[in-house]
Design an enzyme around this catalytic site. Structure first.
Site, short mmCIF file in Angstrom:
data_model
loop_
_atom_site.label_atom_id
_atom_site.label_comp_id
_atom_site.label_asym_id
_atom_site.label_seq_id
_atom_site.Cartn_x
_atom_site.Cartn_y
_atom_site.Cartn_z
N ASP A 39 -61.39 7.86 -7.54
CA ASP A 39 -60.24 8.58 -8.12
C ASP A 39 -59.40 7.68 -9.03
O ASP A 39 -59.51 6.46 -8.98
CB ASP A 39 -59.30 9.02 -6.98
CG ASP A 39 -59.79 10.27 -6.30
OD1 ASP A 39 -60.69 10.91 -6.86
OD2 ASP A 39 -59.25 10.59 -5.23
N LYS A 61 -58.40 12.80 -11.82
CA LYS A 61 -57.79 14.02 -12.35
C LYS A 61 -56.49 13.73 -13.06
O LYS A 61 -55.67 14.63 -13.25
CB LYS A 61 -57.52 15.01 -11.20
CG LYS A 61 -58.75 15.52 -10.53
CD LYS A 61 -58.37 16.55 -9.49
CE LYS A 61 -59.59 16.98 -8.69
NZ LYS A 61 -59.27 17.33 -7.33
N MET A 174 -46.24 13.88 -5.28
CA MET A 174 -46.52 14.70 -6.47
C MET A 174 -45.27 15.46 -6.95
O MET A 174 -45.37 16.58 -7.42
CB MET A 174 -47.65 15.70 -6.17
CG MET A 174 -48.96 15.01 -5.86
SD MET A 174 -50.28 16.13 -5.40
CE MET A 174 -49.81 16.61 -3.76
C1 SAM Z 1 -53.18 13.83 -4.77
S1 SAM Z 1 -51.98 12.91 -3.91
C2 SAM Z 1 -53.03 11.89 -2.96
C3 SAM Z 1 -52.31 11.15 -1.87
C4 SAM Z 1 -53.21 10.18 -1.14
N1 SAM Z 1 -54.31 10.86 -0.49
C5 SAM Z 1 -52.46 9.33 -0.13
O1 SAM Z 1 -52.68 9.48 1.09
O2 SAM Z 1 -51.68 8.47 -0.54
C6 SAM Z 1 -51.39 11.87 -5.18
C7 SAM Z 1 -49.93 11.53 -5.01
O3 SAM Z 1 -49.77 10.52 -4.04
C8 SAM Z 1 -48.67 9.70 -4.40
N2 SAM Z 1 -49.16 8.33 -4.58
C9 SAM Z 1 -50.41 7.90 -4.41
N3 SAM Z 1 -50.48 6.56 -4.57
C10 SAM Z 1 -49.24 6.15 -4.85
C11 SAM Z 1 -48.65 4.87 -5.09
N4 SAM Z 1 -49.37 3.76 -5.07
N5 SAM Z 1 -47.32 4.83 -5.33
C12 SAM Z 1 -46.57 5.92 -5.32
N6 SAM Z 1 -47.07 7.16 -5.10
C13 SAM Z 1 -48.38 7.27 -4.86
C14 SAM Z 1 -48.07 10.28 -5.67
O4 SAM Z 1 -47.07 11.19 -5.28
C15 SAM Z 1 -49.27 10.99 -6.26
O5 SAM Z 1 -48.87 11.99 -7.15
#
Ligand code: SAM
Length: 257
Positions: A39, A61, A174
């Site tokens: 991803d 995505k 998100m």
């Molecule tokens: C589709 S979700 C997936 C979340 C992922 N499965 C998790 O457990 O962290 C994607 C969202 O996770 C958050 N996100 C993921 N990695 C991040 C990071 N390193 N810093 C801040 N937000 C993060 C953001 O809100 C982003 O839009």
């Protein structure tokens, strides 16, 4: 399919960003993969350390880049498993936190391919935690609620309103693009002095962090790049961050000049 090829799929949580925050089990799985489908939020540094002979395919995505539909990703998983053997589907954070893992598992298993899941450290916890913001604290918050602000149709989720009416620590994924609307909605139910923070690219080199109160959110967040992924944390635990009081005092001093 060659008879020696045994199709199998492992869903691996890559952790929040910092390459060292993948689990040992996850690391072993990617080192034993034939193909890795990864991803947008998976660390480039982590991938660069993996044997060059392992096929790595980007299936992110993120806006601005070619976007793979969920159907395309499902098909790629199955095709690569039949063609090459062990496919690791490497997902940001934990596969089951807003990760659409269930759809990938259902589709893959419908072809008789076995699927294993290796959990990951979710950004929902890791981003606040690495900043020194506790999710719970005795006397301040006895729960945390991880949510997305909006539903598929773009309207606010009822969960956001319910959480805002409680004293839980709100952890919103998100939601950065809708930050102003979220603050406005939560402000209907929580004190204007409630602390909040936005952590973008948490645990990565380019991590950014802002902190404030619901009352001064507009000025605190005016320079945020809303295209970067981020986590919004709202609740009294945020005031535990070392810079909270210092920043508030500075702001009060400047506003009284
Ligand atoms: C589709 S979700 C997936 C979340 C992922 N499965 C998790 O457990 O962290 C994607 C969202 O996770 C958050 N996100 C993921 N990695 C991040 C990071 N390193 N810093 C801040 N937000 C993060 C953001 O809100 C982003 O839009």
């Amino acid at each position: 399919m060659k008879s020696s090829i045994k199709a199998k799929v492992t869903l691996v949580g890559a952790g929040p960003g910092d390459k060292d925050l993948i689990t040992l089990k996850g690391l072993k799985a990617i080192q034993n993969a034939d193909v890795i489908l990864f991803d947008a939020l998976v660390s480039e540094e982590l991938l660069s350390e993996i044997d060059a002979s392992i096929i790595k395919i980007y299936v992110g995505k993120r806006c601005g880049k070619h976007s793979f539909s969920q159907e395309e990703i499902n098909t790629l998983i199955v095709e690569n498993a039949f063609k090459h053997g062990h496919v690791v589907r490497l997902k940001g954070g934990d596969p089951f936190v807003f990760g659409r893992a269930s759809e990938e598992i259902l589709y893959t298993e419908s072809f008789g391919i076995p699927v294993t899941v290796i959990p990951g450290v979710s950004s929902a916890i890791a981003a606040p935690s690495s900043q020194g913001i506790p999710m719970t604290k005795r006397g301040l918050s006895s729960s945390f609620w991880v949510m997305t602000a909006t539903k598929r149709d773009g309207t606010f989720s009822e969960d956001l309103k319910f959480a805002a009416q409680s004293s839980t620590t709100m952890v919103i994924l998100m939601g950065v693009r809708k930050l102003n609307e979220i603050i406005k909605e939560v402000s209907k139910y929580r004190s204007a002095l409630t602390a909040f923070a936005v952590i973008q690219n948490g645990t990565l080199q380019n991590e950014t962090f802002v902190i404030g109160t619901l009352a001064n959110a507009a000025s605190v967040t005016s320079n945020i790049n809303k295209a970067e992924p981020g986590i919004i944390v709202i609740g009294d635990v945020v005031s535990e961050h070392p810079s909270f009081f210092e920043e508030e005092v500075q702001r009060m001093l400047y506003s009284s000049l």
